[in-house]
Design a protein around this motif. Structure first.
Motif, PDB file in Angstrom:
ATOM      1  N   THR A 122     122.355  30.227 123.369  1.00 33.82           N
ATOM      2  CA  THR A 122     123.606  30.334 122.613  1.00 33.82           C
ATOM      3  C   THR A 122     123.421  29.650 121.268  1.00 33.82           C
ATOM      4  OG1 THR A 122     124.484  28.293 123.590  1.00 33.82           O
ATOM      5  CG2 THR A 122     125.049  30.377 124.684  1.00 33.82           C
ATOM      6  N   GLY A 123     124.274  30.022 120.338  1.00 32.82           N
ATOM      7  CA  GLY A 123     124.255  29.401 119.025  1.00 32.82           C
ATOM      8  C   GLY A 123     124.188  30.449 117.930  1.00 32.82           C
ATOM      9  N   VAL A 124     124.136  29.952 116.678  1.00 32.68           N
ATOM     10  CA  VAL A 124     124.046  30.843 115.515  1.00 32.68           C
ATOM     11  C   VAL A 124     122.716  31.570 115.547  1.00 32.68           C
ATOM     12  CG1 VAL A 124     124.009  30.952 113.000  1.00 32.68           C
ATOM     13  CG2 VAL A 124     125.555  29.368 114.174  1.00 32.68           C
ATOM     14  N   GLY A 125     122.767  32.901 115.539  1.00 32.49           N
ATOM     15  CA  GLY A 125     121.568  33.702 115.642  1.00 32.49           C
ATOM     16  C   GLY A 125     121.391  34.313 117.010  1.00 32.49           C
ATOM     17  N   ALA A 126     122.164  33.829 117.987  1.00 29.51           N
ATOM     18  CA  ALA A 126     122.090  34.387 119.337  1.00 29.51           C
ATOM     19  C   ALA A 126     123.406  35.091 119.662  1.00 29.51           C
ATOM     20  CB  ALA A 126     121.757  33.293 120.341  1.00 29.51           C
ATOM     21  N   ASP A 127     124.425  34.300 120.037  1.00 31.48           N
ATOM     22  CA  ASP A 127     125.734  34.882 120.347  1.00 31.48           C
ATOM     23  C   ASP A 127     126.753  34.616 119.255  1.00 31.48           C
ATOM     24  OD1 ASP A 127     125.897  32.178 120.756  1.00 31.48           O
ATOM     25  OD2 ASP A 127     127.105  32.314 122.586  1.00 31.48           O
ATOM     26  N   GLN A 128     126.323  34.027 118.124  1.00 31.39           N
ATOM     27  CA  GLN A 128     127.197  33.785 116.986  1.00 31.39           C
ATOM     28  C   GLN A 128     126.568  34.408 115.748  1.00 31.39           C
ATOM     29  OE1 GLN A 128     128.131  29.614 116.556  1.00 31.39           O
ATOM     30  NE2 GLN A 128     128.356  29.321 118.770  1.00 31.39           N
ATOM     31  N   PRO A 129     127.391  34.882 114.793  1.00 35.98           N
ATOM     32  CA  PRO A 129     126.851  35.545 113.597  1.00 35.98           C
ATOM     33  C   PRO A 129     125.887  34.638 112.860  1.00 35.98           C
ATOM     34  CG  PRO A 129     129.229  35.838 113.753  1.00 35.98           C
ATOM     35  CD  PRO A 129     128.860  34.835 114.791  1.00 35.98           C
ATOM     36  N   PRO A 130     124.730  35.186 112.397  1.00 34.61           N
ATOM     37  CA  PRO A 130     124.275  36.564 112.598  1.00 34.61           C
ATOM     38  C   PRO A 130     123.849  36.799 114.050  1.00 34.61           C
ATOM     39  CG  PRO A 130     122.597  35.313 111.452  1.00 34.61           C
ATOM     40  CD  PRO A 130     123.780  34.410 111.560  1.00 34.61           C
ATOM     41  N   TYR A 157     117.621  27.288 112.489  1.00 36.67           N
ATOM     42  CA  TYR A 157     118.587  27.683 113.512  1.00 36.67           C
ATOM     43  C   TYR A 157     118.599  26.618 114.595  1.00 36.67           C
ATOM     44  CZ  TYR A 157     118.406  32.320 111.363  1.00 36.67           C
ATOM     45  OH  TYR A 157     118.478  33.356 110.483  1.00 36.67           O
ATOM     46  N   HIS A 158     119.766  26.384 115.126  1.00 35.83           N
ATOM     47  CA  HIS A 158     119.931  25.425 116.224  1.00 35.83           C
ATOM     48  C   HIS A 158     120.512  26.182 117.417  1.00 35.83           C
ATOM     49  CE1 HIS A 158     122.178  21.726 118.006  1.00 35.83           C
ATOM     50  NE2 HIS A 158     121.120  22.061 118.715  1.00 35.83           N
ATOM     51  N   TYR A 180     112.639  26.636 112.820  1.00 37.42           N
ATOM     52  CA  TYR A 180     112.519  26.518 111.377  1.00 37.42           C
ATOM     53  C   TYR A 180     111.769  27.732 110.840  1.00 37.42           C
ATOM     54  CZ  TYR A 180     113.976  21.703 112.012  1.00 37.42           C
ATOM     55  OH  TYR A 180     114.703  20.584 112.341  1.00 37.42           O
ATOM     56  N   VAL A 181     112.287  28.274 109.722  1.00 32.17           N
ATOM     57  CA  VAL A 181     111.664  29.427 109.080  1.00 32.17           C
ATOM     58  C   VAL A 181     110.682  28.913 108.040  1.00 32.17           C
ATOM     59  CG1 VAL A 181     112.087  31.557 107.822  1.00 32.17           C
ATOM     60  CG2 VAL A 181     113.779  30.740 109.469  1.00 32.17           C
ATOM     61  N   ILE A 182     109.421  29.318 108.189  1.00 33.08           N
ATOM     62  CA  ILE A 182     108.365  28.858 107.277  1.00 33.08           C
ATOM     63  C   ILE A 182     108.460  29.658 105.988  1.00 33.08           C
ATOM     64  CG2 ILE A 182     105.874  28.588 106.983  1.00 33.08           C
ATOM     65  CD1 ILE A 182     105.648  28.395 110.007  1.00 33.08           C
ATOM     66  N   ASP A 183     108.448  28.959 104.859  1.00 35.46           N
ATOM     67  CA  ASP A 183     108.646  29.589 103.562  1.00 35.46           C
ATOM     68  C   ASP A 183     107.410  30.345 103.132  1.00 35.46           C
ATOM     69  OD1 ASP A 183     110.054  30.108 101.110  1.00 35.46           O
ATOM     70  OD2 ASP A 183     108.720  28.647 100.174  1.00 35.46           O
ATOM     71  N   MET A 184     107.625  31.508 102.477  1.00 32.78           N
ATOM     72  CA  MET A 184     106.577  32.286 101.839  1.00 32.78           C
ATOM     73  C   MET A 184     106.957  32.435 100.363  1.00 32.78           C
ATOM     74  SD  MET A 184     104.654  32.875 104.477  1.00 32.78           S
ATOM     75  CE  MET A 184     103.539  34.154 103.966  1.00 32.78           C
ATOM     76  N   ASN A 185     106.005  32.628  99.511  1.00 32.29           N
ATOM     77  CA  ASN A 185     106.263  32.766  98.077  1.00 32.29           C
ATOM     78  C   ASN A 185     106.708  34.196  97.790  1.00 32.29           C
ATOM     79  OD1 ASN A 185     106.467  32.153  95.384  1.00 32.29           O
ATOM     80  ND2 ASN A 185     104.285  32.435  94.957  1.00 32.29           N
ATOM     81  N   ASP A 186     107.994  34.437  98.037  1.00 29.92           N
ATOM     82  CA  ASP A 186     108.535  35.785  97.857  1.00 29.92           C
ATOM     83  C   ASP A 186     109.650  35.819  96.825  1.00 29.92           C
ATOM     84  OD1 ASP A 186     110.216  34.263  99.357  1.00 29.92           O
ATOM     85  OD2 ASP A 186     110.784  35.870 100.738  1.00 29.92           O
ATOM     86  N   ASN A 187     109.823  34.788  96.019  1.00 24.45           N
ATOM     87  CA  ASN A 187     110.866  34.753  94.999  1.00 24.45           C
ATOM     88  C   ASN A 187     110.284  34.268  93.676  1.00 24.45           C
ATOM     89  OD1 ASN A 187     113.669  35.187  96.456  1.00 24.45           O
ATOM     90  ND2 ASN A 187     112.432  33.890  97.792  1.00 24.45           N
ATOM     91  N   ARG A 188     110.632  34.993  92.619  1.00 27.63           N
ATOM     92  CA  ARG A 188     110.208  34.601  91.287  1.00 27.63           C
ATOM     93  C   ARG A 188     111.136  33.501  90.760  1.00 27.63           C
ATOM     94  NH1 ARG A 188     106.761  37.965  88.552  1.00 27.63           N
ATOM     95  NH2 ARG A 188     106.238  39.907  89.630  1.00 27.63           N
ATOM     96  N   PRO A 189     110.660  32.677  89.854  1.00 26.10           N
ATOM     97  CA  PRO A 189     111.566  31.733  89.179  1.00 26.10           C
ATOM     98  C   PRO A 189     112.600  32.520  88.354  1.00 26.10           C
ATOM     99  CG  PRO A 189     109.278  31.102  88.871  1.00 26.10           C
ATOM    100  CD  PRO A 189     109.246  32.468  89.455  1.00 26.10           C
ATOM    101  N   GLU A 190     113.827  32.093  88.391  1.00 23.18           N
ATOM    102  CA  GLU A 190     114.895  32.738  87.652  1.00 23.18           C
ATOM    103  C   GLU A 190     115.501  31.727  86.679  1.00 23.18           C
ATOM    104  OE1 GLU A 190     115.753  35.823  87.684  1.00 23.18           O
ATOM    105  OE2 GLU A 190     114.536  36.501  89.412  1.00 23.18           O
TER     106      GLU A 190
END
Length: 782
Positions: A122-130, A157-158, A180-190
């Motif tokens: 249970t929790g956010v990502g399981a039975d709670q949005p998303p 997520y918890h 924990y979601v491991i970060d990837m370099n998928d965003n340019r500096p804005e």
């Protein structure tokens, strides 16, 4: 605890100390953990000497299986529940290409050896949005991620893992799972802005700060993916040097790096700035650009100069906010900037501050304006010396020009000025009541035009009570009526009148003056009593009447007051008594034990303390009425006090009671009569009435003596209401005996349908005995 990489143990054991603390209560706990270095398992099927064999199921467990609810066995064979394990975080890389669902970990309880267990999360990502980002196989306990993760959308997520039996009963306590979601370099500096605007003064030294550009990277700023570095790509124009500016690679601060900034040569630079992540690595990092527009601002290196050395103007006396001269200047600095904006000030020639110079924001001209009225009789001309400077100070090394000062000549013209009263709001004091025609004072005005021979005449402008007259020539004030301090025109003992003084100039001018007359009070008003009406009980008790004396005069012509009852008529002092409470209040009460209810006029004499004193006889209408135990006048007492005696009141109440009783009896009688009428109608059925059948055989009339009689008595009437409501016995419907009605035999109410003869005989006997009924004969056939 778990090993994050391969560990080489130099000895047979390793000792660690683990500390836990509570940041709120500042509690602290410590525990010593000893790790023993075990022998490696033998793969040839033999076990080391002296070691127990490892259970087969445990040996076959996958490395990604979590046992958060592991049980421990005590020495006596009983099982006891230890503390739940703390599960290490589960790391999931973002933007994974799958395939999905992708297994993350397996959760298992030791009790699944004994019973069938169902797992859930249970929790956010399981039975709670998303919803349904994570799922779990309820039988095997394998947890999956169902789609690619985006760290910038959600970084962690918890969840809570649950274990229940087949009946839904909790088997284990819920366990916390952190993903924990491991970060990837998928965003340019804005960049925050695509265009940045900055400025720098001309002639600035190298290292002068210009502006700051900022770019944000949505990736993790604690890793190289989100670490942004800046550099300058191009500079336009490249004059006087191609590298006039530099940028701090970490902060984005742009500063000057070379000298020679000159606004007259280059007024603006366009600099392209690039931001790159991965700590500025151009080979692996992602980049973005923005434009920095740097404006070279002007410095005040040109002082303002007057276009001519002398100016002139003219002003009428007694005028303010009038522009008398316009001063023009020239400045070669940037228009409408602090280096160009002119500030004027008067150096000499105006010690009293009659003039000021305001700057026109559009033309930069100086407008000489009168702010304090000038007097022709005092000054006929002014010679001013003015100086102009810029809003910003001159740059270092620049001196003021001799053309920054000029002279201004201002001539004053004479105008007809209005006369004025030297003592305006003049105050005089006198007693009220002075006789008509008394001279109060002389209220004269002064004409300021000393060089003009003019006459002044006076008139009234405002005299609310029309009490005063003024001499048109000399301004002498006399009374036209008696001044009364108690008048509504007096405010705080002061009467105010306004007078007009006008000269005979061209055009004529006039001025006003206010005369205030403070009236001293005299004892000319007798006191009065309040209230005018009151109410008291017919028997003396604590109920008294409080009376107050009011006097239109003021101290010392008011209280303390003297209250007394007149000696005539004698009934006043016989029935009433008055007691003084203090200087302004007294109490009126009954003297005798009982006074009949009614309205009484009680005269009271009240005298003030003036010199000489004045008195007045006031009449108070007192309503005397019976009272209840609380001393309040009752309803009957109020009526009695209005003028009705006790006997009349009792008679009125008795009449009201009798009227109500008659109405009630009439209603009861009407209801009872209605009930009896309905009862008799139900007892007689029109279809079974024998008399209806008798009329069918009435084919032959009686003798001659019977022709004048109505035989409809044997017919059934259309309505039986008036018959059924009569007393028992056969009666005529169209006639009623005058005398007392005799009692006759009672005929049956409902005859038997088969005994018509008895019914006829009974009717015949009743008719024979009825002296009011006509003879009854039947045809021979009957």
């Amino acid at each position: 605890m778990y090993a994050v990489h391969q560990v080489q143990m130099p000895s047979k054991q390793m000792i660690l100390m683990v500390t836990a603390w509570d940041p709120q209560t500042l509690g602290r706990w410590e525990a010593i953990i000893r790790f023993l270095v075990g022998e490696k398992l033998q793969h040839n099927g033999h076990k080391p000497k002296g070691r127990k064999s490892i259970p087969g199921e445990l040996a076959q467990q996958q490395s990604d299986t979590l046992l958060p609810w592991r049980q421990h066995q005590s020495a006596n064979g009983l099982r006891r529940q230890k503390r739940d394990w703390v599960i290490p975080p589960i790391n999931v890389p973002e933007n994974s290409r799958g395939p999905f669902p992708q297994q993350l970990v397996r959760i298992r309880s030791d009790k699944d050896k004994e019973i069938h267990i169902r797992y859930s999360i249970t929790g956010v990502g399981a039975d709670q949005p998303p919803m349904e980002v994570f799922s779990i196989d309820p039988v095997s306990g394998r947890m999956y991620v169902t789609r690619p993760m985006d760290r910038e959308e959600r970084a962690s997520y918890h969840l809570r893992a649950h274990a229940v039996d087949m009946n839904g009963n909790k088997v284990e306590n819920p366990i916390d799972l952190y993903i924990y979601v491991i970060d990837m370099n998928d965003n340019r500096p804005e960049f925050i802005n695509q265009v940045y605007n900055g400025s720098v003064d001309e002639g600035s030294k190298p290292g002068t700060y210009v502006m700051t550009v900022t770019a944000n990277d949505a990736d993790d700023s604690t890793t190289a993916n989100g670490m942004v570095r800046y550099r300058i790509v191009t500079q336009t124009p490249q004059s006087p040097s191609q590298n006039m500016f530099t940028i701090n690679s970490e902060t984005g601060d742009i500063v000057t790096v070379a000298a020679g900034l000159d606004r007259e040569k280059v007024q603006q630079y366009i600099v392209i700035v690039q931001a790159t992540d991965m700590e500025g690595n151009l080979n692996y990092g992602l980049s973005n650009t923005a434009t920095a527009i740097i404006t070279v601002t002007d410095v005040n290196d040109n002082p303002p100069e007057f276009t001519t050395s002398t100016y002139s103007g003219e002003v009428p006396e007694n005028r303010v906010e009038v522009v008398v001269a316009n001063l023009t200047v020239m400045d070669r600095d940037q228009p409408h900037s602090p280096n160009w904006n002119a500030i004027y000030r008067i150096i000499s020639g105006d010690p009293s501050g009659h003039f000021t110079i305001r700057t026109d924001p559009v033309t930069n001209e100086g407008m000489v304006t009168v702010v304090k009225a000038v007097d022709y009789e005092m000054n006929r001309a002014f010679m001013l010396t003015v100086m102009v400077s810029n809003q910003a100070p001159l740059a270092s090394g620049i001196q003021m020009s001799f053309q920054s000062t000029a002279g201004v000549t201002i001539s004053v013209t004479d105008v007809n000025e209005a006369p004025y009263f030297p003592t305006n709001h003049k105050l005089i004091r006198l007693e009220e009541g002075v006789p008509t025609g008394t001279v109060l004072t002389t209220f004269s005005a002064v004409d300021p035009d000393r060089f003009m021979q003019q006459a002044v005449r006076y008139s009234k402008l405002s005299d609310p009570a029309n009490w005063l007259n003024i001499n048109a020539t000399n301004g002498q004030i006399t009374t036209a009526a008696v001044l009364d301090r108690e008048s509504d025109y007096i405010k705080n003992n002061v009467y105010e009148a306004t007078f007009l003084a006008a000269d005979n100039g061209i055009p004529p001018a006039s001025g006003t003056g206010t005369l205030q007359i403070y009236l001293i009070d005299i004892n000319d008003n007798a006191p009065e009593l309040l209230p005018k009406e009151a109410q008291i009980c017919e028997k003396p008790n604590l109920n008294v009447i409080n009376i107050t004396a009011a006097d239109a005069d003021i101290d010392p012509n008011v209280g303390p007051f003297v209250f007394e009852l007149p000696s005539v008529p004698s009934a006043v002092r016989k029935n009433w008594t008055i007691t003084r409470l203090n200087g302004d209040y007294a109490q009126l009460s009954l003297r005798i034990m009982y006074l009949e209810a009614g309205v009484y006029d009680v005269p009271i004499i009240v005298t003030d303390s003036g010199n000489p004193p004045l008195y007045n006889t006031s009449v108070i209408k007192v309503k005397v009425c019976p009272c209840d135990e609380n001393g309040d006048c009752t309803t009957i007492g109020a009526v009695a006090a209005a003028g009705l005696g006790t006997g009349a009141i009792i008679a009125i109440l008795i009449c009201i009671i009798i009227l109500l009783t008659m109405v009630l009896l009439f209603v009861v009688w009407m209801k009872r009569r209605e009930k009896e009428r309905h009862t008799k109608q139900l007892l007689i059925d029109p279809e079974d009435d024998v008399r209806d059948n008798i009329l069918k055989y009435d084919e032959e009339g009686g003798g001659e003596e019977d022709q004048d009689y109505d035989l409809s008595q044997l017919q059934q009437p259309e309505t039986m209401d008036h018959v059924l409501n009569k007393a028992p016995g056969v009666r005529r419907v169209d006639e009623r005996p005058i005398g007392a009605e005799p009692q006759y035999p009672i005929r049956p109410v409902i005859p038997h349908p088969g005994d018509i003869g008895d019914f006829i005989n009974e009717g015949l006997r009743a008719a024979d005995n009825d002296p009011t009924a006509p003879p009854l004969r039947f045809p021979a056939g009957l």
